[in-house]
Motif scaffolding. Structure first.
Motif, PDB file in Angstrom:
ATOM      1  N   UNK A  73     -36.884  -6.139   2.483  1.00 55.44           N
ATOM      2  CA  UNK A  73     -36.607  -5.207   3.575  1.00 55.44           C
ATOM      3  C   UNK A  73     -35.404  -5.245   4.410  1.00 55.44           C
ATOM      4  N   UNK A  74     -34.650  -6.516   4.481  1.00 56.52           N
ATOM      5  CA  UNK A  74     -33.489  -6.542   5.371  1.00 56.52           C
ATOM      6  C   UNK A  74     -32.576  -5.699   4.444  1.00 56.52           C
ATOM      7  N   UNK A  75     -32.658  -5.642   3.077  1.00 58.55           N
ATOM      8  CA  UNK A  75     -31.588  -4.842   2.331  1.00 58.55           C
ATOM      9  C   UNK A  75     -31.819  -3.313   2.223  1.00 58.55           C
ATOM     10  N   UNK A  76     -32.703  -2.794   3.162  1.00 63.65           N
ATOM     11  CA  UNK A  76     -33.054  -1.352   2.648  1.00 63.65           C
ATOM     12  C   UNK A  76     -31.681  -0.677   3.150  1.00 63.65           C
ATOM     13  N   UNK A  77     -31.460   0.258   2.365  1.00 62.48           N
ATOM     14  CA  UNK A  77     -30.325   1.261   2.996  1.00 62.48           C
ATOM     15  C   UNK A  77     -28.956   0.496   2.333  1.00 62.48           C
ATOM     16  N   UNK A  78     -28.893  -0.625   1.706  1.00 62.86           N
ATOM     17  CA  UNK A  78     -27.539  -1.256   1.498  1.00 62.86           C
ATOM     18  C   UNK A  78     -27.313  -0.882  -0.134  1.00 62.86           C
ATOM     19  N   UNK A  79     -25.865  -0.313  -0.145  1.00 65.80           N
ATOM     20  CA  UNK A  79     -25.641   0.013  -1.403  1.00 65.80           C
ATOM     21  C   UNK A  79     -24.484  -0.982  -1.994  1.00 65.80           C
ATOM     22  N   UNK A  80     -24.288  -1.093  -3.252  1.00 73.71           N
ATOM     23  CA  UNK A  80     -23.338  -2.223  -3.690  1.00 73.71           C
ATOM     24  C   UNK A  80     -23.135  -1.523  -5.198  1.00 73.71           C
ATOM     25  N   UNK A  81     -21.779  -1.857  -5.523  1.00 72.17           N
ATOM     26  CA  UNK A  81     -21.336  -1.520  -6.965  1.00 72.17           C
ATOM     27  C   UNK A  81     -21.692  -2.760  -7.729  1.00 72.17           C
ATOM     28  N   UNK A  82     -22.148  -2.538  -8.960  1.00 73.17           N
ATOM     29  CA  UNK A  82     -22.738  -3.716  -9.937  1.00 73.17           C
ATOM     30  C   UNK A  82     -23.290  -3.224 -11.042  1.00 73.17           C
ATOM     31  N   UNK A  83     -23.659  -4.007 -11.793  1.00 72.66           N
ATOM     32  CA  UNK A  83     -24.317  -3.811 -13.175  1.00 72.66           C
ATOM     33  C   UNK A  83     -25.872  -4.487 -12.953  1.00 72.66           C
ATOM     34  N   UNK A  84     -26.679  -3.683 -13.942  1.00 73.93           N
ATOM     35  CA  UNK A  84     -28.084  -4.028 -13.931  1.00 73.93           C
ATOM     36  C   UNK A  84     -28.103  -4.324 -15.569  1.00 73.93           C
ATOM     37  N   UNK A  85     -28.739  -5.428 -15.914  1.00 74.27           N
ATOM     38  CA  UNK A  85     -29.195  -5.741 -17.244  1.00 74.27           C
ATOM     39  C   UNK A  85     -30.856  -5.746 -17.304  1.00 74.27           C
ATOM     40  N   UNK A  86     -31.214  -5.205 -18.113  1.00 72.41           N
ATOM     41  CA  UNK A  86     -32.776  -5.005 -18.574  1.00 72.41           C
ATOM     42  C   UNK A  86     -33.027  -6.229 -19.411  1.00 72.41           C
ATOM     43  N   UNK A  87     -33.892  -7.254 -19.077  1.00 73.50           N
ATOM     44  CA  UNK A  87     -34.104  -8.413 -19.737  1.00 73.50           C
ATOM     45  C   UNK A  87     -35.540  -8.337 -20.271  1.00 73.50           C
ATOM     46  N   UNK A  88     -35.684  -8.078 -21.730  1.00 73.67           N
ATOM     47  CA  UNK A  88     -37.168  -8.200 -22.257  1.00 73.67           C
ATOM     48  C   UNK A  88     -37.287  -9.556 -22.912  1.00 73.67           C
ATOM     49  N   UNK A 111     -20.921 -17.404   3.549  1.00 70.25           N
ATOM     50  CA  UNK A 111     -19.990 -17.806   2.537  1.00 70.25           C
ATOM     51  C   UNK A 111     -19.410 -16.516   1.544  1.00 70.25           C
ATOM     52  N   UNK A 112     -20.176 -15.725   1.465  1.00 67.83           N
ATOM     53  CA  UNK A 112     -20.178 -14.577   0.542  1.00 67.83           C
ATOM     54  C   UNK A 112     -19.594 -13.137   1.234  1.00 67.83           C
ATOM     55  N   UNK A 113     -19.486 -13.385   2.653  1.00 66.14           N
ATOM     56  CA  UNK A 113     -19.245 -12.319   3.547  1.00 66.14           C
ATOM     57  C   UNK A 113     -17.929 -11.276   3.198  1.00 66.14           C
ATOM     58  N   UNK A 114     -17.148 -12.239   2.565  1.00 65.68           N
ATOM     59  CA  UNK A 114     -15.696 -11.544   2.332  1.00 65.68           C
ATOM     60  C   UNK A 114     -15.739 -10.785   1.164  1.00 65.68           C
ATOM     61  N   UNK A 115     -16.930 -10.874   0.393  1.00 63.00           N
ATOM     62  CA  UNK A 115     -16.989 -10.299  -0.775  1.00 63.00           C
ATOM     63  C   UNK A 115     -18.082  -9.254  -1.054  1.00 63.00           C
ATOM     64  N   UNK A 116     -19.360  -9.348  -0.300  1.00 61.55           N
ATOM     65  CA  UNK A 116     -20.261  -8.615  -0.486  1.00 61.55           C
ATOM     66  C   UNK A 116     -20.834  -7.967   0.960  1.00 61.55           C
ATOM     67  N   UNK A 117     -21.508  -6.980   0.916  1.00 54.37           N
ATOM     68  CA  UNK A 117     -22.185  -6.419   2.271  1.00 54.37           C
ATOM     69  C   UNK A 117     -22.634  -7.639   2.869  1.00 54.37           C
ATOM     70  N   UNK A 118     -22.693  -7.728   4.323  1.00 51.58           N
ATOM     71  CA  UNK A 118     -23.221  -9.097   4.888  1.00 51.58           C
ATOM     72  C   UNK A 118     -24.603  -9.263   4.721  1.00 51.58           C
ATOM     73  N   UNK A 119     -25.454  -8.381   4.818  1.00 54.22           N
ATOM     74  CA  UNK A 119     -26.861  -8.521   4.556  1.00 54.22           C
ATOM     75  C   UNK A 119     -27.287  -9.129   2.955  1.00 54.22           C
ATOM     76  N   UNK A 120     -26.333  -8.516   2.124  1.00 55.43           N
ATOM     77  CA  UNK A 120     -26.589  -8.899   0.763  1.00 55.43           C
ATOM     78  C   UNK A 120     -26.174 -10.362   0.654  1.00 55.43           C
ATOM     79  N   UNK A 121     -24.934 -10.516   1.095  1.00 54.97           N
ATOM     80  CA  UNK A 121     -24.313 -12.042   1.259  1.00 54.97           C
ATOM     81  C   UNK A 121     -25.582 -13.154   1.640  1.00 54.97           C
TER      82      UNK A 121
END
Ligand SMILES: Cc1cc2nc3c(=O)[nH]c(=O)nc-3n(C[C@H](O)[C@H](O)[C@H](O)COP(=O)(O)OP(=O)(O)OC[C@H]3O[C@@H](n4cnc5c(N)ncnc54)[C@H](O)[C@@H]3O)c2cc1C
Length: 414
Positions: A204-219, A301-311
């Motif tokens: 719920x804390x991440x609602x609305x957060x956007x990030x650039x990245x990639x998605x792998x589908x793992x089967x 610790x990741x707040x210099x790289x990612x959105x604060x809530x994501x970090x």
């Protein structure tokens, strides 16, 4: 209103309207009627491409489509980018292309496309009948009798272009499919193919957060699809174009327990939130941050790289409790780097029609001749657009198919 038509088109979306133009040009506009259940035609078209209408793609190819291969090969094999440009150009629609090959109207407005289509229908004299709720369709003595809430007409031919169930807020449903089932058709059930994915993990804390990245589908642990772009976190799971492009395999699994037709036991989505960096580089970066943020809580610790809530969430997912950055061990830094590169989600529901742009499923070549899009068993009945068991990637492929299939159906009316 006239009572007897050469062609009745059911559904006034991109496919139905283009089919009506082609029929109007062949048989005369006054012999064609479009029956639309909503109060206006083209509602979904106006919403496409965020209102910009991504209408085709320079890199048009059958590989961007899924579903019934015979129909894909027949429609896309016979309808190139040059063909759609010529058709749209004939309606006065100027086009532009972006750096990824996506083709839009030059005006960047979907309304331009709808206005030009409707002008042509008006010029031809095609009847547009809105608020027309179908009640019955009979086929007798080579004619269809169509009873609506407010009228009854006859037509020698019928083109079904009712779309799919994607985006019910734009009026989408499977009411058209119910009529085809009554005619003995065997549709593959619709399921969302370009849609957000609902997941077991609800951040719920991440609602609305956007990030650039990639998605792998793992089967069963193996990567079977990889997409990158903007990821959006929602109340129910994840969204964004790259997630949309993974939804088809996810939903196939949730519905049938298969992926590309093969049995699979488990499916997961793994997000890489720092795709430009190798895991060892992230560990090096974290070592540096451990020193510079030494008195800060480890969640920072990741707040210099990612959105604060994501970090904060990534660090929490690494199983690290309340600590200062300076207290993090080498093993904990490695776990944080690993969580950054493998943020795991478990899809839970395929019923995301509400946010879906496109559906898989529909009428296939069991019921339709792929060369003509005519029903195999009922003479004079044709199907086009998203009602067919074909869905495309993001990037203009679905509208291209809607137009190509519409023109094919119209061309084959005898
Ligand atoms: C938000 C959004 C954005 C999109 N963006 C893009 C994009 O940029 N590029 C792209 O290629 N694709 C895009 N798509 C997908 C694309 O819009 C569809 O694939 C395409 O519109 C399908 O056309 P269609 O005519 O087959 O169906 P539709 O456009 O859904 O039209 C079907 C019509 O039939 C009517 N109808 C249904 N049942 C009945 C009935 N029983 N009686 C009478 N009328 C009926 C409906 O009201 C509707 O008007 C997007 C979709 C959405 C939802």
């Amino acid at each position: 209103m006239k009572k007897l038509f050469k062609v009745a088109v059911i559904g006034g979306g991109m496919a139905g309207l283009c089919a009506a133009i082609a029929c109007g040009r062949r048989f005369g506009g006054d012999s064609v009627i479009v029956l639309e259940k909503q109060s206006r035609v083209g509602r979904k078209l106006l919403a496409t491409g965020n209102g910009r209408c991504n209408i085709s793609n320079t890199y048009m190819s059958e590989i961007h489509y899924y579903g019934d291969r015979a129909i894909i090969n027949s429609v896309i094999g016979g309808f190139s980018v040059q063909n759609i440009k010529r058709f749209l150009g004939g309606l006065g629609i100027m086009l532009r292309e972006d750096s990824d090959g996506r083709i839009y109207p030059y005006s960047n407005q979907a309304s331009t496309v709808l206005d030009c289509i409707r002008s042509e229908l008006m010029r031809l004299g095609v009847t547009e009948h809105c608020d027309s709720v179908l009640q019955q369709i009979f086929h007798q003595n080579g004619k269809f009798t169509v009873t609506m809430n407010d009228n009854t007409i006859s037509a020698e031919n019928i083109i079904f272009a009712c779309g799919s169930k994607a985006s019910p807020s734009l009026g989408a449903d499977d009411s058209g499919m119910i009529f085809l089932k009554k005619f003995g058709f065997h549709p593959v059930p619709f399921f969302p193919s370009l849609s957000p994915v609902e997941t077991a993990e609800k951040y719920k804390n991440l609602k609305g957060v956007r990030a650039k990245g990639s998605v792998d589908v793992l089967a069963d642990g193996k990567i079977i699809r990889k997409q990158s772009g903007e990821i959006q976190f929602t109340e129910k799971g994840i969204s964004g174009i790259c997630v949309f492009e993974c939804a088809r395999v996810v939903n196939e699994f949730l519905l049938y327990r298969t992926v590309y037709g093969k049995l699979v036991r488990k499916i997961q989505l793994s997000l890489d939130l720092m795709q430009d960096y190798h895991e060892s580089d992230i560990v090096k970066y974290l070592r540096k941050c451990k020193g510079s943020f030494s008195e800060q809580p480890s969640a920072m610790i990741l707040s210099g790289a990612l959105h604060k809530r994501l970090s904060e969430t990534v660090v929490h997912n690494s199983g690290i409790g309340n600590k200062k950055c300076s207290e993090l061990t080498e093993n904990e830094l490695e776990r944080i780097a690993d969580s950054t590169k493998h943020f795991l989600f478990t899809p839970t529901s395929y019923d995301a029609f509400v946010g879906a742009q496109v559906c898989a499923g529909g009428i296939g070549s069991r019921d339709i001749d792929p060369d003509t899009l005519a029903a195999r068993k009922i003479s004079g009945l044709y199907v086009c657009g998203e009602m067919l068991d074909v869905d495309g990637d993001c990037g203009g492929y679905n509208l291209h198919f809607a137009v190509g299939s519409a023109l094919k159906a119209a061309k084959n009316i005898s």
